[in-house]
Scaffold this motif. Sequence first.
Motif: not given
Length: 205
Positions: A23-32, A85-95, A170-175
Amino acid sequence: DPKATSPMEFNLANGEKIETPTMYKSMRVKGYEGNNFNSITLPFGNKAFNLTVIVPLEERSIEESYQELASNQTWSSLTSQSREREIDIYLPKFKFEYSTVMNHSLMQLGIKDAFDPTKANFSKILDSSNGAELAISKVLQKSVIEINEEGGEAAAITSVGMMVTSIGLENEVFKANRPFLFAIWEHSTGAILFAGKVENPQESN
């Protein structure tokens, strides 16, 4: 949004590579960003809960990151020092599925007679006049967590769904493209309700 989901390479711990729906979403979330791992924290359950996803750096194993996070100081730093901050998020679907037998825990809480056929009293459930005895043999608790385009489900808790918004150049990317840890925790108290690791998103972990 299913349209924002596409195959992405995922690196297994044994060095193999697989393609898994991501899944992909660009959103403002907390990152560390830590010395040994990066994380994001997403809203979960009408902002009463959070989902934190922790991806170890490439040179770190998931086991090493778990041991580090087992320290209250490290987990406290992650939750307190995360910044929005604004982060481009790539998160696999999982169970994620987890089962545990609760007999021992319940006995430690003082619930013992119910497990003993000579002491258990379930007369309102079973007529014992014919000599039949009824007692509890096993209490099994099962937790199921599923993260997909519709959001996340953990018991009766539902999160915000994944939807595409604007794409920031220019967003950060979280994969999350290698084995990762996750935790669902209560926002006001910080209490962790569920925690686990995803080593292969195509299998129930």
